[in-house]
Design a protein around this motif. Structure first.
Motif, PDB file in Angstrom:
ATOM      1  N   LYS A 188      80.731 -32.966 -32.319  1.00 49.58           N
ATOM      2  CA  LYS A 188      79.582 -33.843 -32.605  1.00 49.58           C
ATOM      3  C   LYS A 188      78.328 -32.994 -32.738  1.00 49.58           C
ATOM      4  O   LYS A 188      78.127 -32.052 -31.962  1.00 49.58           O
ATOM      5  CB  LYS A 188      79.390 -34.839 -31.458  1.00 49.58           C
ATOM      6  N   ARG A 218      76.831 -43.134 -31.848  1.00 46.86           N
ATOM      7  CA  ARG A 218      78.115 -42.465 -31.583  1.00 46.86           C
ATOM      8  C   ARG A 218      79.026 -42.466 -32.799  1.00 46.86           C
ATOM      9  O   ARG A 218      80.172 -42.031 -32.718  1.00 46.86           O
ATOM     10  CB  ARG A 218      78.829 -43.133 -30.412  1.00 46.86           C
ATOM     11  N   THR A 242      83.173 -25.949 -13.749  1.00 48.56           N
ATOM     12  CA  THR A 242      82.018 -25.847 -14.642  1.00 48.56           C
ATOM     13  C   THR A 242      81.564 -24.398 -14.623  1.00 48.56           C
ATOM     14  O   THR A 242      81.222 -23.879 -13.556  1.00 48.56           O
ATOM     15  CB  THR A 242      80.878 -26.756 -14.139  1.00 48.56           C
ATOM     16  N   LYS A 254      90.499 -35.068 -14.695  1.00 51.03           N
ATOM     17  CA  LYS A 254      90.165 -36.343 -14.064  1.00 51.03           C
ATOM     18  C   LYS A 254      91.424 -36.890 -13.389  1.00 51.03           C
ATOM     19  O   LYS A 254      92.476 -36.955 -14.014  1.00 51.03           O
ATOM     20  CB  LYS A 254      89.636 -37.305 -15.116  1.00 51.03           C
TER      21      LYS A 254
HETATM   22  N1  LIG Z   1      82.053 -30.009 -15.278  1.00 50.05           N
HETATM   23  C1  LIG Z   1      81.256 -30.838 -15.885  1.00 50.05           C
HETATM   24  O1  LIG Z   1      80.258 -30.443 -16.454  1.00 50.05           O
HETATM   25  C2  LIG Z   1      81.621 -32.248 -15.882  1.00 50.05           C
HETATM   26  C3  LIG Z   1      80.827 -33.109 -16.565  1.00 50.05           C
HETATM   27  N2  LIG Z   1      81.127 -34.386 -16.607  1.00 50.05           N
HETATM   28  C4  LIG Z   1      80.219 -35.223 -17.383  1.00 50.05           C
HETATM   29  O2  LIG Z   1      80.274 -36.534 -16.922  1.00 50.05           O
HETATM   30  C5  LIG Z   1      80.133 -37.424 -18.009  1.00 50.05           C
HETATM   31  C6  LIG Z   1      81.294 -38.367 -18.037  1.00 50.05           C
HETATM   32  O3  LIG Z   1      82.524 -37.639 -18.112  1.00 50.05           O
HETATM   33  P1  LIG Z   1      83.562 -37.959 -19.251  1.00 50.05           P
HETATM   34  O4  LIG Z   1      84.806 -37.232 -19.091  1.00 50.05           O
HETATM   35  O5  LIG Z   1      82.899 -37.739 -20.517  1.00 50.05           O
HETATM   36  O6  LIG Z   1      83.800 -39.466 -18.904  1.00 50.05           O
HETATM   37  P2  LIG Z   1      84.238 -40.753 -19.670  1.00 50.05           P
HETATM   38  O7  LIG Z   1      85.687 -40.898 -19.609  1.00 50.05           O
HETATM   39  O8  LIG Z   1      83.379 -41.820 -19.131  1.00 50.05           O
HETATM   40  O9  LIG Z   1      83.899 -40.464 -21.162  1.00 50.05           O
HETATM   41  C7  LIG Z   1      82.646 -40.662 -21.563  1.00 50.05           C
HETATM   42  C8  LIG Z   1      82.705 -40.460 -23.035  1.00 50.05           C
HETATM   43  O10 LIG Z   1      83.576 -41.422 -23.616  1.00 50.05           O
HETATM   44  C9  LIG Z   1      83.137 -41.734 -24.885  1.00 50.05           C
HETATM   45  N3  LIG Z   1      83.084 -43.179 -25.080  1.00 50.05           N
HETATM   46  C10 LIG Z   1      82.099 -44.025 -24.831  1.00 50.05           C
HETATM   47  N4  LIG Z   1      82.455 -45.275 -25.225  1.00 50.05           N
HETATM   48  C11 LIG Z   1      83.700 -45.179 -25.701  1.00 50.05           C
HETATM   49  C12 LIG Z   1      84.602 -46.126 -26.239  1.00 50.05           C
HETATM   50  N5  LIG Z   1      84.294 -47.398 -26.350  1.00 50.05           N
HETATM   51  N6  LIG Z   1      85.802 -45.703 -26.633  1.00 50.05           N
HETATM   52  C13 LIG Z   1      86.139 -44.423 -26.524  1.00 50.05           C
HETATM   53  N7  LIG Z   1      85.305 -43.472 -26.031  1.00 50.05           N
HETATM   54  C14 LIG Z   1      84.108 -43.870 -25.615  1.00 50.05           C
HETATM   55  C15 LIG Z   1      81.783 -41.122 -25.036  1.00 50.05           C
HETATM   56  O11 LIG Z   1      81.931 -39.920 -25.775  1.00 50.05           O
HETATM   57  P3  LIG Z   1      82.015 -39.923 -27.328  1.00 50.05           P
HETATM   58  O12 LIG Z   1      80.741 -40.450 -27.858  1.00 50.05           O
HETATM   59  O13 LIG Z   1      82.224 -38.487 -27.620  1.00 50.05           O
HETATM   60  O14 LIG Z   1      83.158 -40.778 -27.738  1.00 50.05           O
HETATM   61  C16 LIG Z   1      81.386 -40.733 -23.649  1.00 50.05           C
HETATM   62  O15 LIG Z   1      80.606 -39.582 -23.593  1.00 50.05           O
HETATM   63  C17 LIG Z   1      80.059 -36.582 -19.260  1.00 50.05           C
HETATM   64  O16 LIG Z   1      78.717 -36.413 -19.607  1.00 50.05           O
HETATM   65  C18 LIG Z   1      80.661 -35.277 -18.826  1.00 50.05           C
HETATM   66  O17 LIG Z   1      80.188 -34.190 -19.553  1.00 50.05           O
HETATM   67  C19 LIG Z   1      82.214 -34.889 -15.986  1.00 50.05           C
HETATM   68  C20 LIG Z   1      83.035 -34.060 -15.264  1.00 50.05           C
HETATM   69  C21 LIG Z   1      82.789 -32.675 -15.132  1.00 50.05           C
END
Ligand SMILES: NC(=O)C1=CN([C@@H]2O[C@H](COP(=O)(O)OP(=O)(O)OC[C@H]3O[C@@H](n4cnc5c(N)ncnc54)[C@H](OP(=O)(O)O)[C@@H]3O)[C@@H](O)[C@H]2O)C=CC1
Ligand SMILES: O=C1O[C@H](COP(=O)(O)O)[C@@H](O)[C@H](O)[C@H]1O
Length: 494
Positions: free
Chosen positions: A217, A466, A402, A382
């Motif tokens: 992205k 998005r 991280t 996760k």
């Molecule tokens: N070590 C680290 O730095 C860590 C950071 N995090 C952060 O925590 C936050 C949440 O973690 P993450 O694994 O992303 O959690 P999620 O499983 O909640 O995924 C969130 C992502 O899912 C996508 N999403 C949103 N709506 C939808 C939908 N309707 N259908 C499908 N996909 C959707 C979006 O990304 P998209 O727009 O790309 O689809 C969104 O960023 C993130 O910002 C992540 O970077 C988490 C764990 C460790």
């Protein structure tokens, strides 16, 4: 690594297209960092070559704002520029290359001298440049290597033509096709994660994995570069190369050894199990301006003056790919990329299947292994855990690696730095081989042709969003489950 021993001999790095954008923004800074960190052979000369009549001072001036200089580096930087030169000449006249050859020879004392040519030139002059290098500039007492940048054609036919042209001039071992995603830390880590951890190997298959999402992205649009972009589109710009390269590293079988050709053999093998993409497995979008946005955000792709008003070129795409082998049969690999979106991000999400025979009344969520390529390298898994304390509740949590927190002192090099250094050491592991390229175009050409001949209208999405709403439905129907319930608690640095 082929030949560190070679480092004692004179080397010349010739940058063709030295007056251009890539040269000033990326290549000059990169060769400076490599030089500053003493990673290159001591006796390396750098020669910029382009049509523009200018001096080395002009080159210096133009790249100045892109070159980072730390306090104390000033004398080293002076030394770096002293090792540089600039020669102006045409791209199509042999006599100019003969002059370049004489110029290179001046600093090639001794029995061995090696030459590297970096082609930062537009595809229109590519053939002339390579023919002239071959005819007038190859090293007669050492190796000659050429680094080439995409686009490697725009479909199977043009790519094949380019490949045969190159094959007529150089051996495959001399050709370094850059896909800069292969130089990124976490992309290079994929093989280690997969093949150096017994914990992942037994579950890396169709029995355990529901789907794999590979995303790119970018939060900005084409910003005046639409003219170039319009004849390529996001599928050629990002998906057919960067995302497919990541897919092959995620999906390939374990190579026999770490030898670059063993690795690339496995990448080709897995690509051969993929059928050309069907139009029904591709969704495309094009951004429109956000009326409430600021500056650029107000403008849609079609507002770019360099883009035809009726363009149907995609700036966003989701492709669902299936690998017909015993490891992956039926598992959707979802490649998703877009410009003018809500954030900058490149990542791989390996989503495991639901736990069978769930005893937790449907509260368990899928495990997901996230490999974040950028920004901020991270690897997190996760998983479900009991919430700490007296209760027996389930909670979603993560094992989190991280990089900025775990490796505070580590200096993650830029992709170009690694890749250019690989060319000096003769390591082709992170470069695209001819047959990989051929497979990539075989997979994408038919659907690209269909998009273009049928003028399939891309779905609109707003700048800064998005992407098209329909994309999430495509993910859901490809067995990628998003619950929205996972919350990450960012650990404090203290
Ligand atoms: N070590 C680290 O730095 C860590 C950071 N995090 C952060 O925590 C936050 C949440 O973690 P993450 O694994 O992303 O959690 P999620 O499983 O909640 O995924 C969130 C992502 O899912 C996508 N999403 C949103 N709506 C939808 C939908 N309707 N259908 C499908 N996909 C959707 C979006 O990304 P998209 O727009 O790309 O689809 C969104 O960023 C993130 O910002 C992540 O970077 C988490 C764990 C460790
Ligand atoms: O190859 C390309 O990549 C860049 C994105 O690279 P990144 O290293 O900044 O992620 C993209 O902007 C460009 O359109 C594409 O040609």
């Amino acid at each position: 690594m082929e030949n560190k021993a070679d480092f004692q001999y004179p080397h010349t790095f010739v940058l063709l297209g030295a007056s251009g954008d890539l040269a000033k923004k990326k290549i000059y800074p990169t060769i400076w960092y490599l030089y500053r960190d003493n990673l290159l052979p001591k006796n390396t000369k750098f020669i910029g070559y382009a049509r523009t009549k200018q001096t080395l001072e002009d080159v210096k001036e133009k790249s100045k704002k892109y070159i980072k200089v730390r306090p104390g580096d000033e004398s080293k930087l002076k030394e770096f520029w002293e090792a540089n030169d600039y020669v102006s000449g045409s791209y199509d006249k042999r006599v100019d290359y003969e002059f370049l050859n004489q110029h290179i020879s001046k600093s090639e004392k001794g029995p061995v001298a090696n030459r590297i040519f970096y082609l930062a030139v537009p595809p229109t002059v590519f053939e002339d440049v390579t023919v002239n290098i071959r005819n007038a500039c190859v090293s007669i007492k050492g190796y000659t290597r050429v680094i080439i940048e995409k686009p490697f054609g725009r479909d199977d036919e043009s790519s094949e033509k380019l490949s045969s042209h190159l094959a007529g001039l150089f051996k495959e071992e001399q050709i370094y096709r850059i896909d800069h995603y292969l130089g990124k830390e976490m992309v290079q880590n994929l093989m280690t994660i997969r093949f150096a951890n017994q914990i992942f190997s037994p579950s890396w298959n169709r029995e355990n994995i529901a789907s794999i999402l590979i995303s790119f992205k970018e939060p900005f649009g084409t910003e005046g570069r639409g003219g170039y972009f319009d004849s390529f589109g996001i599928v050629r710009d990002v998906m057919q190369n960067h995302l497919l390269q990541i897919l092959s590293l995620v999906a390939m079988e374990k190579p026999v050894t770490l030898n670059p050709n063993d690795i690339r053999d496995e990448k080709v093998k897995v690509l051969r199990h993929i059928k050309p993409i069907d139009l029904k497995n591709l969704l495309v979008g094009q951004y429109v301006g956000n009326p409430n946005g600021q500056g650029e955000e107000k403008l849609g792709y079609l507002d770019d003056p360099t883009v035809p008003k009726d363009s149907v070129t995609p700036t966003y795409a989701v492709a669902v790919i299936y690998i017909d082998n015993s490891r992956w049969q039926g598992v959707p690999f979802i490649l998703r990329c877009g410009k003018a979106l809500n954030e900058r991000k490149a990542e791989v999400r390996v989503q495991y299947k639901d736990v069978p025979g769930d005893i937790f009344e449907g509260h368990t969520k899928r495990n997901e292994l996230v490999i974040r390529v950028q920004p901020g390298e991270a690897l997190y898994l996760k998983l479900m855990s009991k919430s700490p304390g007296m209760k027996f509740d389930l909670m979603e949590t993560e094992l989190d690696l991280t990089y900025s927190m775990r490796y505070r002192e580590a200096d993650v090099p830029d992709a170009y730095e690694r890749l250019i250094l690989d060319v000096f050491t003769g390591t082709q592991m992170h470069f695209v081989r001819n047959d990989e390229l051929k497979e990539a175009w075989r997979i994408f050409t038919p659907v690209l042709k269909k998009l273009e001949t049928e003028r399939i209208k891309p779905l609109p999405y707003m700048y800064g969003s998005r992407g098209p709403r329909e994309a999430d439905a495509k993910l859901a129907e490809s067995d990628f489950k998003y619950s929205g319930s996972y919350k990450w608690q960012k650990p404090s640095l203290d």
